[in-house]
Design an enzyme around this catalytic site. Structure first.
Site, PDB file in Angstrom:
ATOM      1  N   THR A 184       1.029  -0.929  -0.152  1.00  0.00           N
ATOM      2  CA  THR A 184      -0.027   0.229   0.185  1.00  0.00           C
ATOM      3  C   THR A 184       1.252   1.277  -0.122  1.00  0.00           C
ATOM      4  O   THR A 184       1.684   1.383   0.271  1.00  0.00           O
ATOM      5  CB  THR A 184      -0.705  -0.118   1.109  1.00  0.00           C
ATOM      6  OG1 THR A 184      -1.813  -1.177   1.165  1.00  0.00           O
ATOM      7  CG2 THR A 184      -1.745   1.579   1.070  1.00  0.00           C
TER       8      THR A 184
ATOM      9  N   ARG B 228     -14.214  -7.259  -2.854  1.00  0.00           N
ATOM     10  CA  ARG B 228     -13.878  -7.033  -1.580  1.00  0.00           C
ATOM     11  C   ARG B 228     -13.363  -5.283  -1.334  1.00  0.00           C
ATOM     12  O   ARG B 228     -12.946  -4.872  -2.361  1.00  0.00           O
ATOM     13  CB  ARG B 228     -12.202  -7.255  -1.501  1.00  0.00           C
ATOM     14  CG  ARG B 228     -11.443  -7.883  -0.108  1.00  0.00           C
ATOM     15  CD  ARG B 228     -10.842  -7.156  -0.424  1.00  0.00           C
ATOM     16  NE  ARG B 228      -9.130  -7.426   0.754  1.00  0.00           N
ATOM     17  CZ  ARG B 228      -8.409  -6.081   1.033  1.00  0.00           C
ATOM     18  NH1 ARG B 228      -7.809  -5.669  -0.003  1.00  0.00           N
ATOM     19  NH2 ARG B 228      -8.138  -6.296   2.136  1.00  0.00           N
TER      20      ARG B 228
ATOM     21  N   SER C 183     -11.072  -2.229   1.080  1.00  0.00           N
ATOM     22  CA  SER C 183      -9.445  -2.194   1.221  1.00  0.00           C
ATOM     23  C   SER C 183     -10.295  -1.418   2.451  1.00  0.00           C
ATOM     24  O   SER C 183     -10.601  -0.871   2.448  1.00  0.00           O
ATOM     25  CB  SER C 183      -8.498  -1.571   0.204  1.00  0.00           C
ATOM     26  OG  SER C 183      -7.413  -1.165   0.886  1.00  0.00           O
TER      27      SER C 183
ATOM     28  N   THR D 129      -0.512   0.423   6.464  1.00  0.00           N
ATOM     29  CA  THR D 129      -0.766  -0.596   5.926  1.00  0.00           C
ATOM     30  C   THR D 129      -0.430  -2.113   6.075  1.00  0.00           C
ATOM     31  O   THR D 129      -0.492  -2.006   7.341  1.00  0.00           O
ATOM     32  CB  THR D 129       0.869  -0.351   4.677  1.00  0.00           C
ATOM     33  OG1 THR D 129       1.014  -1.382   4.455  1.00  0.00           O
ATOM     34  CG2 THR D 129       2.003  -0.312   5.735  1.00  0.00           C
ATOM     35  N   GLY D 130      -0.519  -2.847   5.736  1.00  0.00           N
ATOM     36  CA  GLY D 130      -1.195  -4.434   5.935  1.00  0.00           C
ATOM     37  C   GLY D 130      -1.980  -4.898   5.181  1.00  0.00           C
ATOM     38  O   GLY D 130      -2.911  -4.773   4.639  1.00  0.00           O
ATOM     39  N   ILE D 131      -1.900  -6.359   6.632  1.00  0.00           N
ATOM     40  CA  ILE D 131      -3.459  -7.312   5.505  1.00  0.00           C
ATOM     41  C   ILE D 131      -4.617  -5.699   6.415  1.00  0.00           C
ATOM     42  O   ILE D 131      -5.131  -5.834   7.065  1.00  0.00           O
ATOM     43  CB  ILE D 131      -3.207  -8.205   5.979  1.00  0.00           C
ATOM     44  CG1 ILE D 131      -2.399  -9.136   5.922  1.00  0.00           C
ATOM     45  CG2 ILE D 131      -4.304  -8.715   6.358  1.00  0.00           C
ATOM     46  CD1 ILE D 131      -2.597 -10.101   6.383  1.00  0.00           C
TER      47      ILE D 131
END
Ligand code: GLY
Length: 312
Positions: free
Chosen positions: A175, A203, A205, A224-226
């Site tokens: 990201t 989906r 974000s 940032t990340g999952i």
């Protein structure tokens, strides 16, 4: 007059060491920090500087946003971006937009609109209204990665991407994000992403939610990340509210990352508060962040793996 400050990120994930990646990513991130810091030092406001930073990161195919975005499960690129002005405390964003060069430009346009967060159809209409040229963000590398996944019958739940890698042998998340404090003491935050990659159609974000990008006049945060981990922690809004309620940004990061670590999340965040303090944190192995504190540029590329917070 306040001393301007800038922090940016290009994702979080597993180690770049041994892949020849660290020095390349460092050079790219530092160049973008310089450009954003020059703009805000020349009198641009925080929001303008954040938009420039996001555009430059979206243009760089190493990062998973704009050009270089990962492909979803159906082989299409859909991008999400948001912008939050801490002074007006206004959030705007687009979710799953296709075929534009700078998703952040749509988020910036929406700042002054009544309807400020648009999903796929609305974002496509807006791009047409803004007369944005059609732009294909797909790169050869991302296409090859997706075809490899297809050959492997989509064994993985997300794309292997953080910055550039020709050998994404471990799961990585990407990201981009920018937080700026300008010379009037105003804060803004922006975040943009191609998503996790390989996700099912529709989906959404975290990057276009206050969980992933949030600012008040007290602090601004980009995550940032999952995305699902960031949403479950409501990370950006949580850190900002802790600072707004009186914690220092250092205390807010330490508390929030202790909770994220306890909950076994995979994520990172960057931020600046109204005093000019810069902060970052991660539970992942690496956080690709760089900052300008008014005196020098620093970065977080070689932190130890695991949960860590820091201040610049
Ligand atoms: N943080 C980006 C995403 O998961 O979509």
């Amino acid at each position: 007059m306040v001393q301007p400050k800038v922090i940016i990120h290009g994702g979080a994930g597993s180690s770049l060491k041994g892949k020849g990646g660290v020095e390349i990513v460092r050079r790219e991130l530092r160049g973008i920090v310089e450009a954003v810091y020059s703009k805000v030092s020349a009198g641009a406001n925080a929001r303008e500087a954040v938009v420039l930073g996001c555009q430059l990161l979206e243009d760089n195919p190493r990062f998973n946003a704009g050009k270089g975005s990962v492909l979803q499960s159906d082989g299409q690129v859909r991008m999400s971006a948001s912008l939050m002005d801490g002074t007006t405390q206004r959030f705007s964003g687009v979710i799953n937009v296709s075929r534009v060069q700078h998703p952040v430009d749509l988020a910036a346009f929406l700042q002054s609109c009544d309807d400020r967060v648009l999903s796929e159809t609305g974002s496509a209409d807006l791009a047409r209204e803004m007369a944005l040229p059609i732009f294909d963000p797909l790169t050869d590398l991302r296409l090859r990665e997706w075809m490899q996944e297809r050959d492997d019958n989509f064994q993985r739940s997300m794309a292997g991407v953080i910055a550039e890698s020709e050998a994404p042998e471990t799961a990585r998340r990407g990201t981009i994000g920018v937080v700026v404090l300008d010379s009037q003491g105003q804060i803004a935050a922006g975040t943009s992403t191609g998503g996790k990659g390989l996700e099912r159609i529709g989906r959404v974000s975290d990057s276009a939610m206050p969980a992933g990008n949030y600012a008040t006049r007290f602090a601004g945060i980009s995550c940032t990340g999952i995305g699902e981990d960031i949403i479950d922690e409501c990370l950006a809004a949580k850190i900002v509210i802790r600072v707004t309620d009186g914690l220092s940004i250092a205390q807010a990061f330490e508390k929030s990352f202790a909770e994220a670590s306890e909950n076994r999340r995979d994520l990172g965040a960057i931020g600046i508060d109204h005093t000019g303090a810069i902060a970052w944190g991660k539970t992942s192995d690496v956080l690709l962040a760089a900052y300008h504190n008014g005196e020098a540029i620093g970065d977080t590329l070689e932190l130890a793996p695991g949960t860590e917070t820091g201040f610049g």
